[in-house]
Scaffold this motif. Structure first.
Motif, PDB file in Angstrom:
ATOM      1  N   THR A   1      65.685  52.824  45.151  1.00  0.00           N
ATOM      2  CA  THR A   1      65.087  52.619  43.837  1.00  0.00           C
ATOM      3  C   THR A   1      63.750  53.346  43.746  1.00  0.00           C
ATOM      4  OG1 THR A   1      64.076  50.575  44.637  1.00  0.00           O
ATOM      5  CG2 THR A   1      66.200  50.391  43.507  1.00  0.00           C
ATOM      6  N   THR A   2      63.377  53.707  42.539  1.00  0.00           N
ATOM      7  CA  THR A   2      62.148  54.476  42.353  1.00  0.00           C
ATOM      8  C   THR A   2      60.956  53.559  42.129  1.00  0.00           C
ATOM      9  OG1 THR A   2      61.224  56.379  41.198  1.00  0.00           O
ATOM     10  CG2 THR A   2      62.298  54.693  39.849  1.00  0.00           C
ATOM     11  N   GLU A   3      59.766  54.150  42.190  1.00  0.00           N
ATOM     12  CA  GLU A   3      58.512  53.412  41.973  1.00  0.00           C
ATOM     13  C   GLU A   3      57.571  54.361  41.246  1.00  0.00           C
ATOM     14  OE1 GLU A   3      55.186  53.368  43.248  1.00  0.00           O
ATOM     15  OE2 GLU A   3      54.909  51.463  42.176  1.00  0.00           O
ATOM     16  N   ALA A   4      57.081  53.935  40.095  1.00  0.00           N
ATOM     17  CA  ALA A   4      56.385  54.832  39.173  1.00  0.00           C
ATOM     18  C   ALA A   4      55.169  55.508  39.798  1.00  0.00           C
ATOM     19  CB  ALA A   4      55.984  54.059  37.910  1.00  0.00           C
ATOM     20  N   ALA A   5      54.355  54.752  40.528  1.00  0.00           N
ATOM     21  CA  ALA A   5      53.141  55.339  41.109  1.00  0.00           C
ATOM     22  C   ALA A   5      53.493  56.427  42.115  1.00  0.00           C
ATOM     23  CB  ALA A   5      52.308  54.243  41.769  1.00  0.00           C
ATOM     24  N   ASN A   6      54.463  56.155  42.973  1.00  0.00           N
ATOM     25  CA  ASN A   6      54.901  57.169  43.929  1.00  0.00           C
ATOM     26  C   ASN A   6      55.515  58.380  43.224  1.00  0.00           C
ATOM     27  OD1 ASN A   6      54.118  55.569  46.076  1.00  0.00           O
ATOM     28  ND2 ASN A   6      56.169  54.739  46.438  1.00  0.00           N
ATOM     29  N   GLU A   7      56.277  58.112  42.176  1.00  0.00           N
ATOM     30  CA  GLU A   7      56.957  59.176  41.441  1.00  0.00           C
ATOM     31  C   GLU A   7      55.959  60.174  40.868  1.00  0.00           C
ATOM     32  OE1 GLU A   7      60.639  60.745  40.343  1.00  0.00           O
ATOM     33  OE2 GLU A   7      60.509  58.663  41.022  1.00  0.00           O
ATOM     34  N   SER A   8      54.829  59.675  40.422  1.00  0.00           N
ATOM     35  CA  SER A   8      53.828  60.561  39.834  1.00  0.00           C
ATOM     36  C   SER A   8      53.161  61.447  40.875  1.00  0.00           C
ATOM     37  CB  SER A   8      52.765  59.726  39.106  1.00  0.00           C
ATOM     38  OG  SER A   8      52.050  58.909  40.037  1.00  0.00           O
ATOM     39  N   ILE A   9      53.092  60.985  42.123  1.00  0.00           N
ATOM     40  CA  ILE A   9      52.461  61.760  43.195  1.00  0.00           C
ATOM     41  C   ILE A   9      53.461  62.701  43.863  1.00  0.00           C
ATOM     42  CG2 ILE A   9      51.280  61.594  45.434  1.00  0.00           C
ATOM     43  CD1 ILE A   9      50.297  58.810  44.548  1.00  0.00           C
ATOM     44  N   ASP A  10      54.661  62.202  44.117  1.00  0.00           N
ATOM     45  CA  ASP A  10      55.674  62.957  44.873  1.00  0.00           C
ATOM     46  C   ASP A  10      57.018  62.832  44.162  1.00  0.00           C
ATOM     47  OD1 ASP A  10      57.107  64.298  46.843  1.00  0.00           O
ATOM     48  OD2 ASP A  10      57.235  62.555  48.176  1.00  0.00           O
ATOM     49  N   PRO A  11      57.187  63.508  43.025  1.00  0.00           N
ATOM     50  CA  PRO A  11      58.417  63.335  42.236  1.00  0.00           C
ATOM     51  C   PRO A  11      59.679  63.776  42.958  1.00  0.00           C
ATOM     52  CG  PRO A  11      57.117  65.184  41.413  1.00  0.00           C
ATOM     53  CD  PRO A  11      56.265  64.470  42.404  1.00  0.00           C
ATOM     54  N   ASP A  12      59.564  64.696  43.925  1.00  0.00           N
ATOM     55  CA  ASP A  12      60.743  65.177  44.649  1.00  0.00           C
ATOM     56  C   ASP A  12      61.037  64.362  45.912  1.00  0.00           C
ATOM     57  OD1 ASP A  12      61.196  67.223  42.807  1.00  0.00           O
ATOM     58  OD2 ASP A  12      59.811  68.569  43.851  1.00  0.00           O
ATOM     59  N   ASN A  13      60.234  63.317  46.138  1.00  0.00           N
ATOM     60  CA  ASN A  13      60.442  62.450  47.307  1.00  0.00           C
ATOM     61  C   ASN A  13      60.430  63.248  48.608  1.00  0.00           C
ATOM     62  OD1 ASN A  13      60.927  59.929  48.597  1.00  0.00           O
ATOM     63  ND2 ASN A  13      63.136  60.328  48.641  1.00  0.00           N
ATOM     64  N   VAL A  14      59.570  64.248  48.680  1.00  0.00           N
ATOM     65  CA  VAL A  14      59.463  65.060  49.889  1.00  0.00           C
ATOM     66  C   VAL A  14      59.032  64.209  51.071  1.00  0.00           C
ATOM     67  CG1 VAL A  14      58.198  66.971  50.966  1.00  0.00           C
ATOM     68  CG2 VAL A  14      59.001  67.170  48.591  1.00  0.00           C
ATOM     69  N   TYR A  15      58.196  63.206  50.817  1.00  0.00           N
ATOM     70  CA  TYR A  15      57.617  62.416  51.908  1.00  0.00           C
ATOM     71  C   TYR A  15      58.348  61.092  52.138  1.00  0.00           C
ATOM     72  CZ  TYR A  15      54.230  66.057  51.768  1.00  0.00           C
ATOM     73  OH  TYR A  15      53.652  67.300  51.810  1.00  0.00           O
ATOM     74  N   LEU A  16      59.553  60.970  51.542  1.00  0.00           N
ATOM     75  CA  LEU A  16      60.507  59.903  51.869  1.00  0.00           C
ATOM     76  C   LEU A  16      59.917  58.505  51.718  1.00  0.00           C
ATOM     77  CD1 LEU A  16      62.268  61.568  54.940  1.00  0.00           C
ATOM     78  CD2 LEU A  16      63.197  61.258  52.646  1.00  0.00           C
ATOM     79  N   TRP A  17      59.268  58.247  50.589  1.00  0.00           N
ATOM     80  CA  TRP A  17      58.812  56.890  50.287  1.00  0.00           C
ATOM     81  C   TRP A  17      59.971  56.020  49.812  1.00  0.00           C
ATOM     82  CZ3 TRP A  17      59.679  56.197  45.093  1.00  0.00           C
ATOM     83  CH2 TRP A  17      59.690  57.357  44.283  1.00  0.00           C
ATOM     84  N   LYS A  18      61.108  56.636  49.541  1.00  0.00           N
ATOM     85  CA  LYS A  18      62.349  55.919  49.254  1.00  0.00           C
ATOM     86  C   LYS A  18      63.489  56.689  49.896  1.00  0.00           C
ATOM     87  CE  LYS A  18      63.453  58.291  44.913  1.00  0.00           C
ATOM     88  NZ  LYS A  18      63.859  58.127  43.513  1.00  0.00           N
ATOM     89  N   HIS A  19      64.637  56.052  50.018  1.00  0.00           N
ATOM     90  CA  HIS A  19      65.796  56.777  50.549  1.00  0.00           C
ATOM     91  C   HIS A  19      66.456  57.537  49.404  1.00  0.00           C
ATOM     92  CE1 HIS A  19      68.761  57.486  53.757  1.00  0.00           C
ATOM     93  NE2 HIS A  19      69.585  57.653  52.743  1.00  0.00           N
ATOM     94  N   PRO A  20      66.704  58.829  49.586  1.00  0.00           N
ATOM     95  CA  PRO A  20      67.287  59.607  48.487  1.00  0.00           C
ATOM     96  C   PRO A  20      68.770  59.319  48.315  1.00  0.00           C
ATOM     97  CG  PRO A  20      67.048  60.966  50.442  1.00  0.00           C
ATOM     98  CD  PRO A  20      66.429  59.649  50.778  1.00  0.00           C
ATOM     99  N   ARG A  21      69.188  59.220  47.075  1.00  0.00           N
ATOM    100  CA  ARG A  21      70.630  59.160  46.810  1.00  0.00           C
ATOM    101  C   ARG A  21      71.222  60.545  47.085  1.00  0.00           C
ATOM    102  NH1 ARG A  21      73.059  55.042  44.065  1.00  0.00           N
ATOM    103  NH2 ARG A  21      71.701  53.382  43.273  1.00  0.00           N
ATOM    104  N   LYS A  22      72.330  60.579  47.773  1.00  0.00           N
ATOM    105  CA  LYS A  22      72.958  61.865  48.117  1.00  0.00           C
ATOM    106  C   LYS A  22      74.349  61.922  47.514  1.00  0.00           C
ATOM    107  CE  LYS A  22      72.701  61.196  52.600  1.00  0.00           C
ATOM    108  NZ  LYS A  22      72.060  59.871  52.674  1.00  0.00           N
TER     109      LYS A  22
END
Length: 912
Positions: A698-719
């Protein structure tokens, strides 16, 4: 050498029609003491007929392989097994197979700059008279009409009216040789192995004898030449070597020690600490952990390519152990599953550009490529150390093995260098070989090293510190090797090779048998084809059909068993290549000693003293100090588990590739991979045991604004699932998947014809060896695989199964470390309209109706089976409403549509 092999074949009754040695040769010919058995000393007498068997180690190894009961003697039955070996088999160090076809002179020798050697002008008066009296008149009268500057179309790229061009040779390589028996010119005059020259009639024996004499004199040619080829000077390289070596990936591993001793409230492993440290530096906070239901679906799909069953989900969710312990037990079970190797082997097959046809202009079948596929699957299931895995694929024919099966598998592994795309229509053998070598350089450099070395074929690399010299040093290794890929020579198929046949006593699968009825059918077809009138219109069709039928028959022995033929690589006449300016065959420059790219820091660059250098290449690549091999592989594994590599360009670690997002973590993983014995399973276990892998998606707005591509793996990416997992998941959840691996490949049944021949069988009821009933999907061209895992479906270049093609199956002609992921309407339409989806959904619908009484129970079961979870309240309400509104149709139709709808969701096609 060629003469010796032919003598030996005749001595033992070699039958060219069946490709086997006859059984007429009695053991008594070697049995000196007449005791009915052969000792090692007696057996060595066979070396008198095959010089390659005179070496003690070769004979001892052969003897040991034939001595099944280990009594230090070979009886008549054991000796007879030698007759199953073909003359075109592999190297002499194979413990059960010492007999190899002669290694021909390297055709690329004709393009070396020294063909302009001034010593060629040194002709004695007697030699000059012999040429002018005996040779030149024949060339003028019989050859110049096709092989001279004035002939219009130069046949076979062979020009004979100039001494330097004559010595260079044509499309088949040099036509001269120190031994007249091995000269292509002399062979053509005799009509041996080549079309008779001149084509209108054989020259008199005394004239052919003159040419043999002339060749044995080193073909002295007194003619003046205005077309003397000269060595083209190689321009000075402008590469900034010091700056090139400063690039991060060419430097040795440098893992940080600081992070391994730090602690934080979130991490559960060293990997987590690297990730958490990078998150905190950027103001990111990891999301909560995934539920157990999400986690089992994720790890099951990631490790085996198959979703869990409802029973497996229930067991894992209710496991009383903590999350880490329960997950570790699940991971261990999945890693030991045969389905692990099928899924992860397919990842490597993308990198290895595996296919069962050649692609390009004529696209011929490769009936025995499936052996390499099975080798890869077994290697991952057996957790073959990655350094051994690489060594086997590059030089498996040159390394020691514990037994005959391992040796055979190592030889099969070298098919890695033989399965690439090829332009079989190419007439010039030298150009064909250089193109094959270029493809091999690209496969090895990008697949194993993450380097684009093939970009330096025509000029120094534009971006990386790789010179043309580096390219041709590496290319020389493959030029000194022979890739054996098969093929039936016919119209348009100008470049073919033999295959290696492994002996019957090696315990390997052989594929489907040929019934006597099927053989009779093919033989009758062949006889009818050969009796067809050779009209101008039908001549081409007759040639093609005859060659294809003979090819199919040759793949089976007289008992109908498929012969153990393999695509592989073996040693050839060693050669150092020149640098070809602009990559052009006729512009050779400085000759480069075989070797390795010099930009890479780490292992000492070894010198190649003998052989091709493939074994040296493998040793260099798997040296623990090599900075690329381990990095590239751990990055590939990370990408498949976390959706994105630590280096986002998995096939390019060069200056045009992306920088690593977590460089210290990448080096830690690479060093750990090496230290733990190059074990891929251990590496995977370490990655999926992390807290990071267990995160929710699931996403989180504050993290999304800093790292929208989830490069730093603050969540597990859907594949998005790969195409094979989507198809396999449909079969699995619908209860129609057959987990028993098929033996062989249907391509074996098709022979070595062209892929376009499949079109002729569409709409017909297939008969055994000749074809298959076909409809809209190529799966139905091969109906025996309709319920098998997708990794076993034939991969035919430019003819991909439409189901797999719809979900971004890669181009099998290229190294593909990362597949494209598209979202297009045709993917949803597939689940709505394709017969495959409808038939499987219908099967599941029948099961739901049969096993459960109420609509609500069936809805619950459908969700648990297809999506591995229970429906939410709103979903349950919508589903029941849909079924109630479908009362106008039959229950089977209604529930089929409902199952199709669930399988058409993005949730079904992705990991949670």
């Amino acid at each position: 050498m060629r003469t010796c092999v032919l003598l030996f074949c005749a001595f033992v009754g070699f039958s060219s029609a069946h490709g086997q040695m006859g059984r007429s040769f009695p053991i008594t010919r070697l049995d000196q003491d007449n005791d009915g058995e052969l000792t090692l000393e007696e057996f060595r007498k066979i070396g008198e007929f095959v010089p390659r068997l005179q070496a003690e180690n070769a004979n001892a190894a052969t003897f040991a392989g034939l001595d099944q009961n280990n009594d230090s003697a070979i009886d008549a039955r054991e000796f007879e097994r030698l007759f199953t070996l073909r003359r075109d088999q592999t190297r002499a160090d194979l413990p059960f197979d010492p007999i190899a076809g002669p290694v021909a002179g390297n055709p690329l020798r004709a393009v070396l700059p020294n063909f302009a050697d001034e010593s060629l002008d040194e002709v004695t008066p007697a030699q000059a008279k012999f040429f002018h009296d005996r040779i030149e008149p024949v060339l003028t009268a019989k050859c110049y009409s096709c092989h001279s500057e004035l002939s219009g179309q130069l046949r076979g790229s062979l020009r004979l009216d100039d001494k330097h061009h004559l010595r260079r040779g044509g499309a088949s390589g040099s036509i001269l040789d120190e031994d007249p028996a091995d000269s292509l010119l002399v062979m053509a005059l005799h009509g041996e192995d080549f079309s008779l020259m001149p084509p209108k009639g054989r020259l008199p024996d005394n004239v052919i004898k003159d040419f043999e004499t002339w060749v044995s004199m080193n073909a002295p040619d007194p003619r003046e030449s205005e077309d003397r080829p000269v060595e083209v000077e190689l321009p000075e390289s402008s590469i900034d070597w010091e700056g090139g070596r400063a690039h991060w990936s060419y430097q040795q591993l440098r893992p940080s020690q600081r992070i391994e001793t730090s602690s934080d409230p979130w991490s559960t492993s060293t990997i987590d600490r690297y990730l958490y440290d990078a998150m905190k530096q950027r103001g990111l906070n990891p999301v909560a952990d995934a539920s157990r239901g999400q986690l089992i679906r994720r790890v099951s799909l990631d490790l085996t390519g198959l979703p869990p069953t409802p029973e497996q989900v229930e067991r894992f969710v209710n496991d009383s152990r903590d999350d880490a312990a329960a997950l570790n037990a699940l991971v261990d079970r999945l890693l030991e599953s045969p389905q692990f190797g099928e899924h992860w082997g397919r990842h490597w097959l993308d990198v290895a550009r595996f296919a069962e046809s050649s692609g390009k202009e004529v696209n011929i079948f490769y009936p025995f490529a499936w052996r390499y596929r099975d080798y890869v699957i077994n290697a991952f299931n057996n957790d073959t150390p990655y350094d051994r895995f690489i060594t086997e694929q590059l030089a498996g024919d040159l390394i020691a093995a514990k037994d005959s099966v391992q040796k055979a598998q190592s030889i099969i592994a070298t098919g890695y260098l033989a399965i690439g795309p090829k332009s079989h229509i190419q007439r010039d053998q030298r150009q064909f070989l250089l193109d094959v070598i270029d493809e091999q350089v690209d496969a090895v450099s990008r697949g194993i090293m993450g380097m684009t070395i093939a970009c330096a074929r025509c000029h120094d690399h534009k971006f990386d510190a790789v010179s043309q010299k580096d390219y041709y040093a590496l290319a020389g290794i493959f030029a000194s090797s022979e890739a054996l890929f098969g093929g039936a020579r016919t119209v348009q198929v100008n470049r073919t090779t033999g295959l290696i046949e492994l002996p019957r006593f090696v315990d390997l699968p052989v594929g489907a048998t040929m019934t006597s009825r099927e053989r009779e059918f093919l033989e009758r077809q062949l006889e009818q084809t050969e009796q067809m009138p050779a009209t101008q219109a039908g001549r081409v069709a007759k040639i093609v059909r005859t060659a294809t039928l003979k090819s199919k028959l040759s793949h089976y022995d007289d008992d109908g068993n498929a012969r153990k033929l393999v695509m592989c690589t073996r040693e050839a006449d060693p050669i150092d290549l020149p640098v070809f300016l602009r990559g052009e065959l006729d512009r050779p420059s400085e000759i480069v000693t075989r070797g390795f790219p010099t930009v890479i820091e780490g292992p000492e660059l070894p010198e190649i003293h003998e052989g091709s250098g493939r074994l040296d290449l493998a040793a260099w690549l798997t040296d623990p100090n090599h900075p690329l091999t381990a990095r590239v592989m751990v990055n590939r594994v990370w990408q498949h588990l976390f959706g994105r590599g630590l280096v986002a360009t998995p096939d390019n670690f060069g200056t045009t590739g992306r920088l690593p997002s977590h460089p210290e973590l990448l080096d830690y993983l690479a060093k750990s991979f090496i230290d733990q014995g190059w074990s891929v399973k251990t590496l995977i276990r370490e990655m999926v045991s992390t807290r990071a892998y267990r995160l929710d998606s699931t996403t989180e707005a504050a993290n999304e604004s800093i790292d929208p591509d989830n490069v730093y793996l603050w969540k597990h990416p859907r594949k998005r699932l790969p195409a094979e997992s989507i198809r396999d998941s449909v079969l699995h959840v619908c209860g129609t998947l057959d987990l028993e691996p098929p033996v062989g490949s249907p391509v074996l049944r098709l022979g070595e014809g062209q892929v376009r021949s499949l079109e002729r069988f569409r709409g017909r009821a297939g008969f055994g060896m000749m074809g298959y009933a076909a409809s809209e999907t190529s799966t139905q061209e091969f109906p025996e695989l309709s319920q098998s895992r997708s990794v076993y479906l034939p991969v035919l270049r430019d003819h991909i199964d439409p189901i797999l093609d719809a979900f971004d199956f890669p181009d099998a002609s290229l190294v593909t470390g990362e597949r494209e992921t598209t979202t297009v309407a045709s993917q949803s339409l597939f689940f709505m309209n394709d017969p495959f989806a409808i038939e499987n959904a219908t099967h599941l619908a029948r099961s739901l109706i049969h096993e459960f009484d109420s609509t609500q129970q069936r809805v619950e079961a459908a969700f648990e089976t297809i999506l591995a979870r229970s429906p939410r309240a709103d979903e349950r309400k919508l589903a029941i409403g849909f079924i109630d509104q479908s009362k106008r149709t039959t229950p089977i139709r209604a529930w089929t549509l409902f199952c199709q709808s669930l399988m058409a969701t993005a949730e079904f096609r992705s990991t949670p």
